[in-house]
Design an enzyme around this catalytic site. Structure first.
Site, PDB file in Angstrom:
ATOM      1  N   GLU A  97       0.833  -1.198   0.000  1.00  0.00           N
ATOM      2  CA  GLU A  97       0.000   0.000   0.000  1.00  0.00           C
ATOM      3  C   GLU A  97       0.873   1.255   0.000  1.00  0.00           C
ATOM      4  O   GLU A  97       1.994   1.244   0.501  1.00  0.00           O
ATOM      5  CB  GLU A  97      -0.892   0.013   1.241  1.00  0.00           C
ATOM      6  CG  GLU A  97      -1.905  -1.120   1.239  1.00  0.00           C
ATOM      7  CD  GLU A  97      -2.814  -1.130   2.449  1.00  0.00           C
ATOM      8  OE1 GLU A  97      -3.987  -1.477   2.273  1.00  0.00           O
ATOM      9  OE2 GLU A  97      -2.379  -0.797   3.570  1.00  0.00           O
ATOM     10  N   CYS A 110       3.579   8.574   0.487  1.00  0.00           N
ATOM     11  CA  CYS A 110       4.231   7.699   1.458  1.00  0.00           C
ATOM     12  C   CYS A 110       4.323   6.321   0.829  1.00  0.00           C
ATOM     13  O   CYS A 110       3.302   5.695   0.546  1.00  0.00           O
ATOM     14  CB  CYS A 110       3.378   7.675   2.732  1.00  0.00           C
ATOM     15  SG  CYS A 110       3.985   6.541   3.985  1.00  0.00           S
ATOM     16  N   CYS A 117       7.275  -6.484   6.808  1.00  0.00           N
ATOM     17  CA  CYS A 117       8.454  -5.918   7.472  1.00  0.00           C
ATOM     18  C   CYS A 117       9.000  -6.931   8.458  1.00  0.00           C
ATOM     19  O   CYS A 117       8.242  -7.567   9.180  1.00  0.00           O
ATOM     20  CB  CYS A 117       8.061  -4.627   8.206  1.00  0.00           C
ATOM     21  SG  CYS A 117       9.477  -3.786   8.956  1.00  0.00           S
ATOM     22  N   CYS A 121       8.129  -4.533  15.199  1.00  0.00           N
ATOM     23  CA  CYS A 121       7.831  -3.571  16.255  1.00  0.00           C
ATOM     24  C   CYS A 121       6.419  -3.888  16.757  1.00  0.00           C
ATOM     25  O   CYS A 121       5.478  -3.980  15.952  1.00  0.00           O
ATOM     26  CB  CYS A 121       7.894  -2.139  15.735  1.00  0.00           C
ATOM     27  SG  CYS A 121       9.519  -1.724  15.055  1.00  0.00           S
ATOM     28  N   CYS A 124       3.151  -1.861  15.599  1.00  0.00           N
ATOM     29  CA  CYS A 124       2.912  -1.515  14.192  1.00  0.00           C
ATOM     30  C   CYS A 124       2.185  -2.645  13.458  1.00  0.00           C
ATOM     31  O   CYS A 124       2.587  -3.804  13.537  1.00  0.00           O
ATOM     32  CB  CYS A 124       4.252  -1.220  13.513  1.00  0.00           C
ATOM     33  SG  CYS A 124       4.109  -0.805  11.765  1.00  0.00           S
ATOM     34  N   GLY A 167       7.600  -1.616   5.498  1.00  0.00           N
ATOM     35  CA  GLY A 167       8.968  -2.088   5.369  1.00  0.00           C
ATOM     36  C   GLY A 167      10.009  -1.163   5.945  1.00  0.00           C
ATOM     37  O   GLY A 167       9.728  -0.036   6.350  1.00  0.00           O
ATOM     38  N   GLU A 168      11.240  -1.692   6.018  1.00  0.00           N
ATOM     39  CA  GLU A 168      12.378  -0.930   6.528  1.00  0.00           C
ATOM     40  C   GLU A 168      13.289  -0.625   5.339  1.00  0.00           C
ATOM     41  O   GLU A 168      13.992  -1.510   4.839  1.00  0.00           O
ATOM     42  CB  GLU A 168      13.092  -1.754   7.603  1.00  0.00           C
ATOM     43  CG  GLU A 168      14.437  -1.220   8.025  1.00  0.00           C
ATOM     44  CD  GLU A 168      14.428   0.269   8.386  1.00  0.00           C
ATOM     45  OE1 GLU A 168      13.591   0.696   9.188  1.00  0.00           O
ATOM     46  OE2 GLU A 168      15.266   1.009   7.829  1.00  0.00           O
ATOM     47  N   SER A 199      12.845   7.061   6.117  1.00  0.00           N
ATOM     48  CA  SER A 199      12.587   6.822   7.537  1.00  0.00           C
ATOM     49  C   SER A 199      13.115   5.446   7.915  1.00  0.00           C
ATOM     50  O   SER A 199      12.846   4.464   7.227  1.00  0.00           O
ATOM     51  CB  SER A 199      11.081   6.898   7.808  1.00  0.00           C
ATOM     52  OG  SER A 199      10.804   6.652   9.163  1.00  0.00           O
ATOM     53  N   SER A 221      12.918   6.491  13.584  1.00  0.00           N
ATOM     54  CA  SER A 221      11.855   6.146  14.537  1.00  0.00           C
ATOM     55  C   SER A 221      12.487   5.833  15.882  1.00  0.00           C
ATOM     56  O   SER A 221      13.141   4.805  16.034  1.00  0.00           O
ATOM     57  CB  SER A 221      11.060   4.953  14.008  1.00  0.00           C
ATOM     58  OG  SER A 221      10.499   5.294  12.748  1.00  0.00           O
ATOM     59  N   ASN A 223      10.886   6.547  19.380  1.00  0.00           N
ATOM     60  CA  ASN A 223       9.770   5.934  20.125  1.00  0.00           C
ATOM     61  C   ASN A 223      10.013   5.641  21.602  1.00  0.00           C
ATOM     62  O   ASN A 223       9.075   5.289  22.326  1.00  0.00           O
ATOM     63  CB  ASN A 223       9.278   4.651  19.439  1.00  0.00           C
ATOM     64  CG  ASN A 223       8.741   4.941  18.044  1.00  0.00           C
ATOM     65  OD1 ASN A 223       8.369   6.074  17.757  1.00  0.00           O
ATOM     66  ND2 ASN A 223       8.714   3.949  17.180  1.00  0.00           N
ATOM     67  N   ASN A 297      -1.888   5.683  16.327  1.00  0.00           N
ATOM     68  CA  ASN A 297      -3.078   5.327  15.541  1.00  0.00           C
ATOM     69  C   ASN A 297      -3.418   3.887  15.876  1.00  0.00           C
ATOM     70  O   ASN A 297      -2.615   2.989  15.641  1.00  0.00           O
ATOM     71  CB  ASN A 297      -2.784   5.450  14.043  1.00  0.00           C
ATOM     72  CG  ASN A 297      -2.465   6.879  13.667  1.00  0.00           C
ATOM     73  OD1 ASN A 297      -3.239   7.790  13.943  1.00  0.00           O
ATOM     74  ND2 ASN A 297      -1.309   7.081  13.054  1.00  0.00           N
ATOM     75  N   CYS A 340      -0.178   6.413   9.871  1.00  0.00           N
ATOM     76  CA  CYS A 340       1.095   5.763  10.219  1.00  0.00           C
ATOM     77  C   CYS A 340       0.850   4.465  10.968  1.00  0.00           C
ATOM     78  O   CYS A 340       0.091   4.432  11.921  1.00  0.00           O
ATOM     79  CB  CYS A 340       1.932   6.654  11.131  1.00  0.00           C
ATOM     80  SG  CYS A 340       2.272   8.258  10.478  1.00  0.00           S
TER      81      CYS A 340
HETATM   82  N1  SAH Z   1      10.619   1.013   9.077  1.00  0.00           N
HETATM   83  C1  SAH Z   1      10.766   2.444   8.925  1.00  0.00           C
HETATM   84  C2  SAH Z   1       9.725   3.010   7.965  1.00  0.00           C
HETATM   85  C3  SAH Z   1       8.289   2.953   8.472  1.00  0.00           C
HETATM   86  S1  SAH Z   1       7.844   4.540   9.004  1.00  0.00           S
HETATM   87  C4  SAH Z   1      10.724   3.110  10.272  1.00  0.00           C
HETATM   88  O1  SAH Z   1      10.468   2.438  11.262  1.00  0.00           O
HETATM   89  O2  SAH Z   1      11.005   4.311  10.376  1.00  0.00           O
HETATM   90  C5  SAH Z   1       6.427   4.227   9.902  1.00  0.00           C
HETATM   91  C6  SAH Z   1       6.353   5.122  11.110  1.00  0.00           C
HETATM   92  O3  SAH Z   1       5.078   4.932  11.729  1.00  0.00           O
HETATM   93  C7  SAH Z   1       7.404   4.804  12.149  1.00  0.00           C
HETATM   94  O4  SAH Z   1       7.906   5.990  12.690  1.00  0.00           O
HETATM   95  C8  SAH Z   1       6.611   4.057  13.207  1.00  0.00           C
HETATM   96  O5  SAH Z   1       7.204   4.217  14.482  1.00  0.00           O
HETATM   97  C9  SAH Z   1       5.266   4.713  13.097  1.00  0.00           C
HETATM   98  N2  SAH Z   1       4.149   3.881  13.538  1.00  0.00           N
HETATM   99  C10 SAH Z   1       4.048   2.537  13.475  1.00  0.00           C
HETATM  100  N3  SAH Z   1       2.867   2.143  13.964  1.00  0.00           N
HETATM  101  C11 SAH Z   1       2.210   3.253  14.327  1.00  0.00           C
HETATM  102  C12 SAH Z   1       0.918   3.495  14.870  1.00  0.00           C
HETATM  103  N4  SAH Z   1       0.073   2.502  15.108  1.00  0.00           N
HETATM  104  N5  SAH Z   1       0.569   4.771  15.112  1.00  0.00           N
HETATM  105  C13 SAH Z   1       1.397   5.789  14.818  1.00  0.00           C
HETATM  106  N6  SAH Z   1       2.614   5.627  14.287  1.00  0.00           N
HETATM  107  C14 SAH Z   1       3.011   4.368  14.048  1.00  0.00           C
END
Ligand code: SAH
Length: 360
Positions: A97, A110, A117, A121, A124, A167-168, A199, A221, A223, A297, A340
């Site tokens: 997506e 985006c 992935c 995490c 996510c 993905g990363e 990212s 990221s 967190n 989210n 996100c």
């Molecule tokens: N793998 C990379 C690219 C993905 S970016 C990375 O981790 O940066 C996706 C972003 O959304 C990341 O910053 C992640 O921490 C954030 N994210 C993941 N799940 C989320 C959620 N449920 N609500 C808000 N942000 C979230």
């Protein structure tokens, strides 16, 4: 598409130098690559016969042995706030997506760089569905081709691209780099490096080389401001702990006035206390880092939720008092699960994106 597609060389996804080298190997002029680039990325051509400034002979040769891959979105969903989510079915049946986020001045896409992935995490949705495979540069860039063509129909253009989908990206560096090369090329999308953001969850060894190769923006990221908490939320922290991640962020070369973004997903009762904010501001002291707060989210099967608005404000105010530039990311597209952390691969079927049922 003919059955011989798999045997043809796909010109989509090659960088301009790669395309030049490919043509040179066939005894063709290098400048033809620029023409091809314009046809593919600016005029959205998939048929060599349409490329009228190439010689008839070259068109014939290319038609015989090459192709320009491309696929439309299988499904487009539009949010009440104008955000659009695209579901792409890849040639092997996998799905990814992308999300187009319009605001006044910008049209930000985006994009995904992997199917699923591997980082897992816990908060996510993408990780929850597991990892399938890396995407090719042809597949990654196609997300931008589709969006750019769609926007052109409205007299608009893509202005920003963020690698914040599934993905990363730093676990798929070769194909992500190729895509960046195409996005930045003046014969490709012509998007400035500062409008392309990679990212990462903090794949430390990959950060310096990509930063040296392309003048793109970086977001990391974070967190959590403590290793024990970060390792619990993001298992990759056991391999690349906070100290190394922040050191790598500090080493990214930056133009005057630019900063690396630290993304911080705020989860109620998990990482949203004043102590957390103080620890974060200590971690970033003196660094050219700005913080992007993302209220969580929620998605099915997730135990986490967003903090109250005043908790978010309080957290932000502590960072600002510590001298750290901080913004709260506005939630976009949540009604179509485009926000996100809500993108996932289990996207089959005609109903909601979470058609897989069960834990989805
Ligand atoms: N793998 C990379 C690219 C993905 S970016 C990375 O981790 O940066 C996706 C972003 O959304 C990341 O910053 C992640 O921490 C954030 N994210 C993941 N799940 C989320 C959620 N449920 N609500 C808000 N942000 C979230």
């Amino acid at each position: 598409m003919t059955s011989g597609d798999a045997d043809r060389t796909d010109l989509k996804g090659m960088t301009l130098p790669e395309l030049e080298a490919f043509l040179a190997r066939g005894g063709k002029e290098r400048y033809r690559a620029r023409q091809l680039f314009r046809w593919i990325y600016q005029k959205h051509a998939v048929d060599f016969a349409a490329m009228t400034d190439l010689s008839k002979e070259l068109r014939g040769i290319l038609a015989g042995s090459c192709r320009v891959s491309g696929f439309p979105a299988e499904r487009v969903e539009t949010s009440a706030d104008g955000t659009e989510k695209y579901l792409f079915r890849l040639e092997d049946g996998e799905a990814v997506e992308s999300v187009l986020i319009p605001d006044e001045a910008r049209r930000t896409l985006c994009i995904s760089s992997q199917v699923g992935c591997p980082l897992l995490c816990g908060f996510c949705a993408t990780g929850a569905a597991g990892f399938r495979r890396n995407m090719t540069s042809a597949e990654i860039v196609q997300q931008a081709c589709f969006a750019e063509k769609r926007l052109a129909g409205r007299g608009e253009r893509l202005s920003n691209v963020v690698f914040m989908g599934m993905g990363e990206p730093l676990l798929n560096v070769p194909d992500v780099s190729r895509t960046i090369g195409i996005l930045l090329s003046q014969f490709g999308f012509g998007i400035s490096g500062k409008r392309v953001t990679v990212s990462t969850a903090g794949i430390v060894p990959e950060m310096p080389a990509l930063a040296q190769a392309y003048p793109v923006s970086f977001a990391v990221s974070i967190n959590a401001a403590r290793d024990d908490l970060r390792s619990r939320l993001m298992p990759i922290n056991r391999k690349y702990p906070l100290k190394e991640v922040v050191a790598a962020m500090r080493r990214i070369p930056l133009q005057t006035g630019r900063k690396v973004t630290a993304e911080y997903v705020l989860m109620a009762g998990v990482n949203d206390s004043i102590e957390d904010a103080l620890a974060l501001s200590r971690l970033f002291r003196g660094a050219r880092i700005k913080v992007n707060l993302i209220p969580y989210n929620t998605h099915e099967a997730s135990p986490y939720r967003a903090p109250e608005a005043d908790t978010v404000d309080r957290f932000r105010n502590v960072l600002i008092a510590g001298g750290i530039q901080t913004i709260t990311r506005e939630r976009r597209g949540a009604d179509i699960r485009a926000a996100c952390g809500q993108l996932r691969t289990a996207a089959g079927g005609s109903g909601g994106v979470a058609a897989g049922g069960g834990a989805q």
